[in-house]
Design an enzyme around this catalytic site. Sequence first.
Site, mmCIF file in Angstrom:
data_model
loop_
_atom_site.group_PDB
_atom_site.id
_atom_site.type_symbol
_atom_site.label_atom_id
_atom_site.label_comp_id
_atom_site.label_asym_id
_atom_site.label_seq_id
_atom_site.Cartn_x
_atom_site.Cartn_y
_atom_site.Cartn_z
ATOM 1 N N ARG A 1 0.825 -1.223 0.000
ATOM 2 C CA ARG A 1 0.000 0.000 0.000
ATOM 3 C C ARG A 1 0.854 1.265 0.000
ATOM 4 O O ARG A 1 0.477 2.276 0.595
ATOM 5 C CB ARG A 1 -0.936 0.024 1.210
ATOM 6 C CG ARG A 1 -1.961 -1.097 1.231
ATOM 7 C CD ARG A 1 -3.193 -0.669 0.449
ATOM 8 N NE ARG A 1 -4.170 -1.758 0.382
ATOM 9 C CZ ARG A 1 -5.308 -1.754 1.069
ATOM 10 N NH1 ARG A 1 -5.607 -0.760 1.841
ATOM 11 N NH2 ARG A 1 -6.137 -2.762 0.938
ATOM 12 N N TYR B 1 -15.000 -11.651 0.054
ATOM 13 C CA TYR B 1 -15.761 -10.474 -0.413
ATOM 14 C C TYR B 1 -16.984 -10.893 -1.224
ATOM 15 O O TYR B 1 -18.064 -10.314 -1.096
ATOM 16 C CB TYR B 1 -14.865 -9.540 -1.227
ATOM 17 C CG TYR B 1 -13.912 -8.754 -0.348
ATOM 18 C CD1 TYR B 1 -14.376 -7.710 0.456
ATOM 19 C CD2 TYR B 1 -12.558 -9.064 -0.290
ATOM 20 C CE1 TYR B 1 -13.517 -7.004 1.284
ATOM 21 C CE2 TYR B 1 -11.688 -8.362 0.536
ATOM 22 C CZ TYR B 1 -12.175 -7.325 1.318
ATOM 23 O OH TYR B 1 -11.328 -6.636 2.144
ATOM 24 N N ARG C 1 -3.412 6.521 0.062
ATOM 25 C CA ARG C 1 -3.906 7.625 0.880
ATOM 26 C C ARG C 1 -2.892 8.334 1.747
ATOM 27 O O ARG C 1 -3.154 9.436 2.210
ATOM 28 C CB ARG C 1 -5.048 7.130 1.763
ATOM 29 C CG ARG C 1 -6.299 6.873 0.982
ATOM 30 C CD ARG C 1 -7.330 6.195 1.826
ATOM 31 N NE ARG C 1 -6.827 4.892 2.272
ATOM 32 C CZ ARG C 1 -7.520 4.061 3.012
ATOM 33 N NH1 ARG C 1 -8.704 4.390 3.443
ATOM 34 N NH2 ARG C 1 -7.016 2.894 3.359
ATOM 35 N N ARG D 1 -6.758 11.958 -6.838
ATOM 36 C CA ARG D 1 -8.003 11.212 -6.666
ATOM 37 C C ARG D 1 -9.223 12.102 -6.420
ATOM 38 O O ARG D 1 -10.343 11.591 -6.363
ATOM 39 C CB ARG D 1 -7.858 10.234 -5.501
ATOM 40 C CG ARG D 1 -7.149 8.914 -5.815
ATOM 41 C CD ARG D 1 -8.017 7.975 -6.653
ATOM 42 N NE ARG D 1 -9.386 7.922 -6.156
ATOM 43 C CZ ARG D 1 -9.788 7.227 -5.103
ATOM 44 N NH1 ARG D 1 -8.944 6.485 -4.431
ATOM 45 N NH2 ARG D 1 -11.043 7.266 -4.708
ATOM 46 N N ASP E 1 -6.665 -3.096 -7.462
ATOM 47 C CA ASP E 1 -7.252 -3.653 -6.248
ATOM 48 C C ASP E 1 -7.587 -5.111 -6.527
ATOM 49 O O ASP E 1 -7.748 -5.506 -7.687
ATOM 50 C CB ASP E 1 -8.518 -2.890 -5.827
ATOM 51 C CG ASP E 1 -8.936 -3.274 -4.417
ATOM 52 O OD1 ASP E 1 -8.401 -2.696 -3.458
ATOM 53 O OD2 ASP E 1 -9.771 -4.191 -4.262
HETATM 54 O O1 CP3 Z 1 -0.064 -1.579 -2.388
HETATM 55 C C1 CP3 Z 1 -0.338 -0.676 -3.207
HETATM 56 O O2 CP3 Z 1 0.119 0.468 -3.086
HETATM 57 C C2 CP3 Z 1 -1.118 -1.031 -4.460
HETATM 58 C C3 CP3 Z 1 -2.506 -0.857 -4.394
HETATM 59 C C4 CP3 Z 1 -3.446 -1.816 -3.681
HETATM 60 C C5 CP3 Z 1 -4.748 -1.405 -3.343
HETATM 61 N N1 CP3 Z 1 -5.442 -2.486 -2.879
HETATM 62 C C6 CP3 Z 1 -5.266 -0.044 -3.540
HETATM 63 C C7 CP3 Z 1 -6.375 0.409 -2.684
HETATM 64 C C8 CP3 Z 1 -3.329 -3.163 -3.329
HETATM 65 C C9 CP3 Z 1 -2.123 -4.081 -3.445
HETATM 66 C C10 CP3 Z 1 -4.605 -3.582 -2.834
HETATM 67 C C11 CP3 Z 1 -4.917 -4.964 -2.423
HETATM 68 C C12 CP3 Z 1 -6.068 -5.201 -1.557
HETATM 69 N N2 CP3 Z 1 -7.327 -4.676 -1.658
HETATM 70 C C13 CP3 Z 1 -6.068 -6.152 -0.522
HETATM 71 C C14 CP3 Z 1 -4.899 -7.009 -0.147
HETATM 72 C C15 CP3 Z 1 -3.872 -6.216 0.581
HETATM 73 C C16 CP3 Z 1 -4.173 -5.917 2.006
HETATM 74 O O3 CP3 Z 1 -4.137 -4.751 2.380
HETATM 75 O O4 CP3 Z 1 -4.377 -6.883 2.785
HETATM 76 C C17 CP3 Z 1 -7.350 -6.143 0.057
HETATM 77 C C18 CP3 Z 1 -7.810 -6.959 1.234
HETATM 78 C C19 CP3 Z 1 -8.134 -5.214 -0.674
HETATM 79 C C20 CP3 Z 1 -9.568 -4.855 -0.464
HETATM 80 C C21 CP3 Z 1 -9.654 -3.412 -0.128
HETATM 81 N N3 CP3 Z 1 -9.690 -2.395 -1.065
HETATM 82 C C22 CP3 Z 1 -9.644 -2.798 1.155
HETATM 83 C C23 CP3 Z 1 -9.606 -3.542 2.465
HETATM 84 C C24 CP3 Z 1 -9.662 -1.407 0.954
HETATM 85 C C25 CP3 Z 1 -9.567 -0.305 1.983
HETATM 86 C C26 CP3 Z 1 -10.894 0.199 2.420
HETATM 87 C C27 CP3 Z 1 -10.724 1.540 3.108
HETATM 88 O O5 CP3 Z 1 -10.961 2.557 2.436
HETATM 89 O O6 CP3 Z 1 -10.345 1.551 4.290
HETATM 90 C C28 CP3 Z 1 -9.701 -1.178 -0.435
HETATM 91 C C29 CP3 Z 1 -9.687 0.137 -1.114
HETATM 92 C C30 CP3 Z 1 -8.343 0.530 -1.612
HETATM 93 N N4 CP3 Z 1 -7.525 -0.276 -2.365
HETATM 94 C C31 CP3 Z 1 -7.721 1.786 -1.461
HETATM 95 C C32 CP3 Z 1 -6.497 1.739 -2.143
HETATM 96 C C33 CP3 Z 1 -5.491 2.838 -2.320
HETATM 97 C C34 CP3 Z 1 -8.316 2.979 -0.735
HETATM 98 C C35 CP3 Z 1 -9.277 3.610 -1.683
HETATM 99 C C36 CP3 Z 1 -9.203 5.089 -1.691
HETATM 100 O O7 CP3 Z 1 -8.096 5.681 -1.797
HETATM 101 O O8 CP3 Z 1 -10.296 5.678 -1.669
#
Ligand code: CP3
Length: 326
Positions: free
Chosen positions: A10, A134, A14, A23, A59
């Site tokens: 990540r 999910y 954010r 964004r 994602d």
């Molecule tokens: O690592 C990186 O920088 C690459 C981007 C990345 C995202 N999601 C972007 C994202 C990666 C590798 C993921 C994988 C992902 N997505 C996982 C596995 C990794 C982990 O953290 O365990 C999981 C479980 C998800 C599902 C998911 N998508 C979650 C739990 C969330 C966060 C919800 C929240 O807002 O708290 C997302 C949304 C998400 N994916 C964001 C980003 C940057 C936030 C969205 C935003 O910026 O509005």
Amino acid sequence: MPHTPVWFMRQAGRSLPEYRKLREGVAMLEACMRPDLVVEITLQPVRRYGVDAAIFFSDIVVPLKAVGVDLDIVPGVGPVVASPVASPADVAAIPDLTPDHVGFVTESVGELVAELGATPLIGFAGAPFTVASYLVEGGPSKDHAKTKAMMFGDPDLWSALMSKIAAISAAYLEVQVAAGASAVQLFDSWAGALTPSDYERFVLPYSATVLERVSALGVPRIHFGVGTGELLTLMGAAGADVVGVDWRVPLDEGVRRAGGRAVQGNLDPATVFAPTDVMLGHAADVLARAADAPGHIFNLGHGVLPSTDPDQLARLTDFVHEQTRH
Ligand code: CP3
């Protein structure tokens, strides 16, 4: 590489003001599907931190969206699926993924590897269990109760769903590697909810299918989960080259459990909120515990927390590079 490689799960996202600016007014899924944004967001942390790899901005639910599953990524919540999967017909209705579904990924990865030059791009996909959670729960879940109810109560339906997701995740990784990604990470973030025997019976075979298909591509495969201390040996055996270790397991113990494989990790993501010298002390401990590993990629034990100060991650990257230079 002249030092231990560093990247952060990540790292894009954010915690970076330049990300938040890009964004503004753009939904998460739209950002993942627009190559101009994917390229820029993926490059931002590489520029700022000098990390040794980029992670593709996407994602784990993007391939599902691409094949037509009705879902959204809700800010502050995560992926939400409109019609959760509950029957054989629901599984059959999910199409297999072909490269045509994800032309935007091929385009984004191609542009990225050109821009990145010598810096490798890590592609990724969600592992079948985490993606299944999910799809079955319809959104984020702490206990994965519906998912486990299907897993224990209807093994045939479970197998059909896991096979479907494994095929989609493998195809999604193949597209990324074909377009130029030079390593892949399979994220099984929620596998830590399982006992070793349940993991071995209901999850490992499907993750192994994904990792096996990717092995034909000849790129290193990282297999990561959260709370997976008791599963590390099995996750390695599933076909990983590198086992991701979360921060709850001392890394030297993680090395033992990874069974002769390289490890990735595992600084507690919260240590960045401590004073810099304290954070670096914890990082030095991680490095010391990795001394006997067959290979080590420095990372946090899970993703960068949103309120992280980017300057701390820059200092952490420099520190690991300086300490391990040879
Ligand atoms: O690592 C990186 O920088 C690459 C981007 C990345 C995202 N999601 C972007 C994202 C990666 C590798 C993921 C994988 C992902 N997505 C996982 C596995 C990794 C982990 O953290 O365990 C999981 C479980 C998800 C599902 C998911 N998508 C979650 C739990 C969330 C966060 C919800 C929240 O807002 O708290 C997302 C949304 C998400 N994916 C964001 C980003 C940057 C936030 C969205 C935003 O910026 O509005």
